[in-house]
Scaffold this motif. Sequence first.
Motif, PDB file in Angstrom:
ATOM      1  N   ILE A  13      36.544   5.292 -28.481  1.00 17.34           N
ATOM      2  CA  ILE A  13      35.120   5.001 -28.284  1.00 17.34           C
ATOM      3  C   ILE A  13      34.279   6.008 -29.067  1.00 17.34           C
ATOM      4  O   ILE A  13      33.345   5.635 -29.789  1.00 17.34           O
ATOM      5  CB  ILE A  13      34.755   5.015 -26.791  1.00 17.34           C
ATOM      6  CG1 ILE A  13      35.449   3.856 -26.065  1.00 17.34           C
ATOM      7  CG2 ILE A  13      33.242   4.961 -26.596  1.00 17.34           C
ATOM      8  CD1 ILE A  13      35.361   3.916 -24.554  1.00 17.34           C
ATOM      9  N   ARG A  65      27.780   0.769 -26.444  1.00 17.18           N
ATOM     10  CA  ARG A  65      29.049   0.330 -25.875  1.00 17.18           C
ATOM     11  C   ARG A  65      28.825  -0.517 -24.640  1.00 17.18           C
ATOM     12  O   ARG A  65      27.958  -0.236 -23.812  1.00 17.18           O
ATOM     13  CB  ARG A  65      29.874   1.561 -25.517  1.00 17.18           C
ATOM     14  CG  ARG A  65      31.168   1.243 -24.811  1.00 17.18           C
ATOM     15  CD  ARG A  65      31.955   2.497 -24.480  1.00 17.18           C
ATOM     16  NE  ARG A  65      31.383   3.292 -23.423  1.00 17.18           N
ATOM     17  CZ  ARG A  65      31.625   3.120 -22.126  1.00 17.18           C
ATOM     18  NH1 ARG A  65      32.401   2.138 -21.715  1.00 17.18           N
ATOM     19  NH2 ARG A  65      31.083   3.913 -21.237  1.00 17.18           N
ATOM     20  N   LEU A 105      34.452  -1.651 -20.416  1.00 21.49           N
ATOM     21  CA  LEU A 105      35.862  -1.834 -20.759  1.00 21.49           C
ATOM     22  C   LEU A 105      36.376  -3.121 -20.118  1.00 21.49           C
ATOM     23  O   LEU A 105      36.041  -3.427 -18.977  1.00 21.49           O
ATOM     24  CB  LEU A 105      36.697  -0.655 -20.256  1.00 21.49           C
ATOM     25  CG  LEU A 105      36.309   0.742 -20.723  1.00 21.49           C
ATOM     26  CD1 LEU A 105      37.247   1.775 -20.115  1.00 21.49           C
ATOM     27  CD2 LEU A 105      36.308   0.839 -22.219  1.00 21.49           C
ATOM     28  N   ILE A 148      36.783  -2.935 -25.946  1.00 23.41           N
ATOM     29  CA  ILE A 148      35.489  -2.310 -25.727  1.00 23.41           C
ATOM     30  C   ILE A 148      34.489  -3.002 -26.637  1.00 23.41           C
ATOM     31  O   ILE A 148      34.555  -2.862 -27.857  1.00 23.41           O
ATOM     32  CB  ILE A 148      35.511  -0.796 -26.029  1.00 23.41           C
ATOM     33  CG1 ILE A 148      36.614  -0.093 -25.241  1.00 23.41           C
ATOM     34  CG2 ILE A 148      34.155  -0.169 -25.702  1.00 23.41           C
ATOM     35  CD1 ILE A 148      37.828   0.205 -26.025  1.00 23.41           C
ATOM     36  N   SER A 207      33.774  -5.100 -31.616  1.00 22.10           N
ATOM     37  CA  SER A 207      34.559  -4.505 -30.535  1.00 22.10           C
ATOM     38  C   SER A 207      35.722  -3.733 -31.137  1.00 22.10           C
ATOM     39  O   SER A 207      36.028  -3.867 -32.325  1.00 22.10           O
ATOM     40  CB  SER A 207      35.091  -5.582 -29.581  1.00 22.10           C
ATOM     41  OG  SER A 207      36.108  -6.334 -30.214  1.00 22.10           O
TER      42      SER A 207
END
Length: 159
Positions: free
Chosen positions: A10, A27, A30, A137, A147
Amino acid sequence: MQVEYINPFIRSMTKTFDTMLGCEIKRGSLILASDFKANYDICGVIGLSGRAQGVVVVNLSRDVAMQAAATMLMMDPSEVTDLNEDVIDAVGEIANMVAGAAKAELDEFELSISLPNVVVGAPPDIRFPSEVHAIAIPFECPWGAMSIKVGFTPCSVPA
């Protein structure tokens, strides 16, 4: 897969887009990769091996891939009109930067990363080893959606 192993990916995705492309990304939550249904047009795939084995996949929408390539090549975005060789090379380089930066934070696994492979087509059918429970993600940025999917499992390596 343990969630703390996801954080380096990330951070590296965020840093790559912020530092190398001047693009702030946000973001999402998850998600198990098997439950993640977003379809993106192009992805960079990098294998991980060492004291862990697995894969990292950087999935980009067409718009994100083309804008990223234009930025990396210092071109006007209107000059990039298709998922051509320049875009494919840029996506491979982004995947390499993301995997390389994350690798540096995962010293305990003594990871090696493969050369990037780039897959074009929606949806690309990238499979993880059956024993790996990959995490997806999602990210958003001004250019569109993207992603990363990360899945690896620690393994014993003979000394």
